[in-house]
Design a protein around this motif. Sequence first.
Motif, PDB file in Angstrom:
ATOM      1  N   ARG A 153     -11.240  11.227 -27.358  1.00 21.65           N
ATOM      2  CA  ARG A 153     -11.366  12.307 -28.366  1.00 21.65           C
ATOM      3  C   ARG A 153     -11.109  13.671 -27.728  1.00 21.65           C
ATOM      4  N   LEU A 154     -11.618  13.843 -26.513  1.00 25.99           N
ATOM      5  CA  LEU A 154     -11.409  15.127 -25.824  1.00 25.99           C
ATOM      6  C   LEU A 154      -9.932  15.330 -25.492  1.00 25.99           C
ATOM      7  N   GLN A 155      -9.238  14.237 -25.190  1.00 21.78           N
ATOM      8  CA  GLN A 155      -7.797  14.356 -24.930  1.00 21.78           C
ATOM      9  C   GLN A 155      -7.078  14.859 -26.183  1.00 21.78           C
ATOM     10  N   LEU A 156      -7.454  14.333 -27.336  1.00 22.05           N
ATOM     11  CA  LEU A 156      -6.823  14.791 -28.575  1.00 22.05           C
ATOM     12  C   LEU A 156      -7.164  16.257 -28.852  1.00 22.05           C
ATOM     13  N   ALA A 157      -8.401  16.646 -28.557  1.00 21.27           N
ATOM     14  CA  ALA A 157      -8.831  18.015 -28.863  1.00 21.27           C
ATOM     15  C   ALA A 157      -8.214  19.046 -27.930  1.00 21.27           C
ATOM     16  N   ILE A 167      -3.953  22.871 -33.243  1.00 25.37           N
ATOM     17  CA  ILE A 167      -2.603  22.774 -32.640  1.00 25.37           C
ATOM     18  C   ILE A 167      -2.590  21.691 -31.557  1.00 25.37           C
ATOM     19  N   SER A 168      -3.636  21.664 -30.729  1.00 24.08           N
ATOM     20  CA  SER A 168      -3.711  20.632 -29.682  1.00 24.08           C
ATOM     21  C   SER A 168      -3.672  19.241 -30.296  1.00 24.08           C
ATOM     22  N   GLU A 169      -4.450  19.061 -31.356  1.00 26.42           N
ATOM     23  CA  GLU A 169      -4.477  17.741 -32.016  1.00 26.42           C
ATOM     24  C   GLU A 169      -3.112  17.385 -32.572  1.00 26.42           C
ATOM     25  N   PHE A 170      -2.462  18.376 -33.180  1.00 28.36           N
ATOM     26  CA  PHE A 170      -1.128  18.153 -33.742  1.00 28.36           C
ATOM     27  C   PHE A 170      -0.157  17.710 -32.646  1.00 28.36           C
TER      28      PHE A 170
END
Length: 687
Positions: free
Chosen positions: A150-154, A448-451
Amino acid sequence: MKCHNTIVVALATAFAAAAVSAQEAPTFGYPVGFSVSKMDTSVSPRKDFTRYAAGKWYDAMEIPADQKGVSGLSLMSKRTDVLLGQLVEEATRKAASAPKGSPTQQVGDLYAAGMDEARLKALGNAPLQPVFQRIRAISDKQQLPSEIARLQLATNDTIMLGGAVTPGIRDKSKYIFVVSDSSLLLSNFEDYYKPEAARYREAYLKNVTDTLVLAGFNISESRAFADKALAIETRIAKVRQPLLDQNEPDKRYLLMRYEELKALTPAFDWDAYFATIGLTPPTEVTAVETKAMAERSAILSELSLDDLKMLLMWEYLRRVTGGLSPDFNEPKLALSRTYFGDSFALPTRSKQVLDTIAGTIGHPMARLFVEKNFSAESKRAVEDMVGRVHAEFRSRLAKNTWLTKATRQQALYKLDKVKISVGYPEKWIDYSAVDIRPGEYFGDLERISEFLAQRNLARWGGPVAEDEFANPSETLPTLINAGYDPLRNAIEIPAAFLQPPIYDPKGDPATNFCAIGAVIGHEITHGFDSGGRHYDEIGRARNWWVKTDEVKFNMETQKLVRQSSNYQVLPGLQANGELTVTENLADVGGIAFAYGALTKYLKAHPEEDTSIDGLSQAQRCFIAWGQVWSDKIREGFLRQITATNPHAAGQYRAYAAAQHEPGFYAAFGIRPGDPMWLAPKDRARIW
Ligand SMILES: [Zn+2]
């Protein structure tokens, strides 16, 4: 997604695109572009070419407080920032009436939110708390891999262990999943353990402690954790792959079955990780930094759950401070000052926000920039230059005598296939689906990071896309840089880079051929340097070299290693010839092709073969090259790049490559016994 297999080879030194403020930089009375006024003609070009070409410039230049150095390229960068500053302010004024998801709305709203320092200060560490609470609620180590995912996606970054989807290394028809471990806080790994680097470790501890205190932790737990963080990163730094091995794909990229990955990192539940990022686990993966990955797994198994939760909060925190209150800049500044001196200052707020926009929604910003500031004539003229320099390399390669026919044909084939793009991409990354809201800087950056993370993962299983100008730190069209990507056999020359001293539409032939032409030559040569030669015409890692040719190639490049290793950067500090050999070889190709192409151009256009300011075209060529690379760098930064950066310092680049080109000696009457003389037996004869 940031990943350790991003190996675009950049042209410029590391600071060229670094911190600058959005006001016009002082140029101390000298033009940014080519000028004979920069020369110190009291020094003989036979003795000290760098000073001859730009000695007066060196004497006059002072390093601005917010920069690690100053150079023609950093001044270009500053000028670009002025244009970008005007552009984002205009976007801010128009954002409310612009269509949702358009570049103007996104850039304008994100910039305004980033500039609202009062609001960010009032929020303090509040934006961090949802993730902190989630991590604090973890009650079992089994839950960690999902949280790490989850932190990688965030953050759009690997934390501890993870990976990203990239085009195949050995097979370009498909995407692969590359697994790796995460980045370290200090860029020079030796600083973690070398006895003489103790002050950097002190600064590291202070940085971690102060950042955690700002994030709401008490001082004693912050201090205690800082010691643990340093111990963890030291363990990783000690097992990281040597920089030189990273050039060789067979050493860098290890193909392994999914079961082998699990065995390598037994404490990390990859099934849970893949489930959280929404991918079916691949049957095989490509791994980089396997020793560091194994060490991360050992850390996961050895540390207590509480320590690991603290570690995750820290790893998350240090990646998102840019979206928080400007107070979080203070610990960063203190760490930078340990390296770059007490006078080092942060860039203006405007520049900080511009850099964040470049690193997150770089394409929408670059679209606005190109529409306003890049002319079709410049694009055409530089594409013409690309053709001339490419043709020069091709004719040399066709006549090459030291390669066997088989290798030569493969090299010609690779050269014919290189894709060179000038200015901006044919297809921009579509960010329109990203929800950027006024006044939500932290949330905007997270969305934006998640995108970006999801966009990367969604490519899994699909056809390989042709990404152009997509590397925000190397080839964004607003950058002062150029890049060659060996994994695609592609060169990108950003729009913003096409201004003096690199390209001047009004310049004479020599000053353009031996600046932008040499840059193009430099980038093309990267496909055939000690790293790039391991890849083929479509960027596959494949050895197309006949063994005897490899031996000859290495013998010739050893001349560059010796030449550079003999160079003293600072008293007691020698250059690292092995580390810089790829870039130095690219420079040799760059100036040789540029000079060769210039000579042919002048034969075809004798009316332009004129002396200007008392200097022949040949002389102006090498002086232009020397001026392009003139730089003045803070000592701490010079030490850092000498240890870690494949680019040599500019004062060396200004003459070293020219020493392999016979035309250089002819132009200035350099003779045996002169300090600038390099004996013919020591000159590399490669291309
Ligand atoms: Zn380069």
